[in-house]
Design an enzyme around this catalytic site. Structure first.
Site, short mmCIF file in Angstrom:
data_model
loop_
_atom_site.label_atom_id
_atom_site.label_comp_id
_atom_site.label_asym_id
_atom_site.label_seq_id
_atom_site.Cartn_x
_atom_site.Cartn_y
_atom_site.Cartn_z
CB CYS A 11 -0.98 -0.03 1.16
SG CYS A 11 -2.28 1.21 1.01
CG HIS B 27 -3.14 -3.09 3.85
ND1 HIS B 27 -1.98 -2.47 4.25
CD2 HIS B 27 -3.96 -2.11 3.43
CE1 HIS B 27 -2.11 -1.17 4.09
NE2 HIS B 27 -3.30 -0.92 3.59
CD GLU C 39 -0.36 -5.20 6.02
OE1 GLU C 39 -0.24 -5.78 4.92
OE2 GLU C 39 -0.60 -3.99 6.13
#
Lengths: 294, 185
Positions: B78, B163, B165
């Site tokens: 990002c 993302h 994560e």
């Protein structure tokens, strides 16, 4: 399949604001100064809390025109405040495409009994909390981010410290309980049991926790990060000081390098006067904003 | 295995959690000295303007470029994709459009296939996400969405608009750690 406004998408933006400073601004010029200084987001409001305190009267959502001007000026996220329980103000803010709505005690509450049902909205909400039970009640209503409810507009960090310690020590206590003990803990916290179980398991809230209320200096910002805040909201502390641009940069620096006292010292040098502070005892019970909401 | 995560602002903590769960040592990078001896570097999400200013004020740009010059692996997610582009650190030959999908109300999650990285699609969370606007000939597009590249790679640098994560899936981190091992060998 693409899905919008999931809880993960709502908390996701707060995750990306971590380690940063969200600054209160009242117009596009202040928003530009904040962005230039490294703010990770701005909070659009009509008057900064210190002026709300000084002026008195009913404090409401900002004028949509000002919010649009701020959105047109900066590329960082723009948040705005709605009164506690005032879901129609929140609807307006959502229609303006604001990135986060703060259901805030800094404005005059619209409902003394109920907060906004935040699950009804696609826009994410941040809410204030003085302790763990209050934080979990707000998350139970759909808040995707929690902040402390330090006394806004006072330049006095003492209440934010109390709230952050209440929240983090409350979490630590939950992690020591057995599953048999959690329902009673939920009763005592007046918080939803499923969230109490979740917090006991993960050792943190399911949403990011920021500090808000009373930050006036870089050292205040570093203090709150060391006490467990994952980022800082700064209101009157910047635009009520002598040199907003320099102070904004210094508070951003101290929030990033909170564990490096030399960097915090460097950031604190050559700053003008901080905003004048207010002692809590001078406020009286009526002057305290943290008692708004439950 | 030491993988640094740029920690000036943004979603760095959750990357560190993923690195921990795959058994890699995650290092918070806030000062130039933190960049020494890293096998890989993750540029996380956050606000790209804030992160860029943080890189500058902490004096990290030179060290990151050195890491890159030694062809050690870099993963940008990002805002990390933006920070890595031609207009910022210049680690990958792309330009990006910030907030390309819109403001927060237009943020979303979706399945993204990443051939060469994961066997099956990943759940990708796009938060006020960028996309790749222009790219050089040597940049490989790994995934597109709505007609725009959202995952690209050029030699040691991989950049994602989204993302990975924010979901409980370690596969991209495991893949990245694998690249870091190979680059060390």
């Amino acid at each position: 399949m693409a899905e919008e406004a999931t809880f993960r998408v709502k908390t996701g933006l707060a995750e990306m604001l971590k380690g940063g400073v969200i600054m209160d601004v009242v117009d596009a010029d202040q928003a530009r100064i904040a962005e230039e200084a490294g703010a990770c987001a701005v909070m659009a409001l009509e008057r900064v809390p210190a002026d709300i305190r000084a002026d008195g009267g009913v404090a409401r959502m900002s004028n949509p025109k000002v919010i649009r001007e701020i959105q047109a000026t900066v590329s960082i996220p723009v948040m705005a405040k709605a009164r506690i329980g005032h879901f129609a103000e929140a609807q307006v803010l959502q229609s303006l495409n604001v990135d986060y709505i703060d259901e805030s005690e800094v404005l005059t509450p619209a409902d003394e009994f109920n907060h906004i049902d935040k699950f009804e909205f696609d826009a994410p909400f941040v809410c204030g909390a003085t302790n763990l039970g209050e934080a979990l009640r707000r998350i139970g209503e759909g808040a995707a981010m929690i902040r402390s409810k330090g006394e806004a507009g006072t330049g006095n960090i003492v209440e934010a410290v109390r709230h952050m310690r209440e929240i983090t020590s409350g979490i630590r206590k939950l992690t020591t309980l057995t599953s048999t003990e959690l329902p009673t803990a939920a009763k005592n916290l007046a918080a939803p049991l499923d969230l109490v179980r979740d917090v006991a398991g993960r050792g943190w809230l399911p949403v990011p926790v920021f500090c808000a209320g009373g930050i006036a200096t870089p050292a205040d910002a570093a203090l709150m990060m060391q006490l467990g805040a994952e980022g800082n909201f700064v209101g009157s502390g910047i635009f009520k000081s002598d040199d907003p641009d320099r102070r904004a940069r210094a508070i951003v620096e101290a929030t990033t390098h909170f564990s490096d006292p030399e960097r915090v010292a460097e950031a604190s040098e050559q700053l003008g006067e901080a905003m004048p502070g207010i002692e809590m005892s001078a406020l009286g019970d009526d002057g305290r904003l943290a008692g708004r909401g439950w | 295995m030491r993988i640094g995560v740029l920690a000036v602002q943004g979603g760095f903590a959750v990357h560190l959690t993923h690195l921990g769960s795959i058994g890699a040592a995650g290092i918070e990078v806030r000062a130039p000295a933190d960049l020494r001896g890293l096998d890989g570097l993750i540029l996380p999400g956050g606000e790209s303007t804030t992160i860029s200013k943080g890189i500058e004020s902490a004096g990290l740009a030179e060290g990151i470029r050195e890491h890159h010059a030694e062809r050690r692996p870099i993963l940008g997610t990002c805002a990390g994709m933006i920070v890595a582009d031609r207009d910022h650190l210049g680690l990958i030959d792309i330009t990006t459009r910030r907030n390309a999908f819109g403001r927060q109300l237009a943020s979303f999650e979706d399945e993204i296939a990443l051939p060469g990285i994961t066997d099956s699609p990943v759940r990708a969370v796009f938060i006020r996400a960028p996309w790749v606007e222009q790219l050089g000939d040597s940049v490989e597009v790994l995934a597109e969405l709505r007609g725009h590249p959202v995952a690209v790679r050029q030699e040691n640098v991989t950049a994602l608009s989204f993302h990975p994560e924010l979901v409980g899936d370690d596969r991209i981190h495991a893949w990245f750690a694998g690249r870091c091992v190979r680059s060390r060998a």
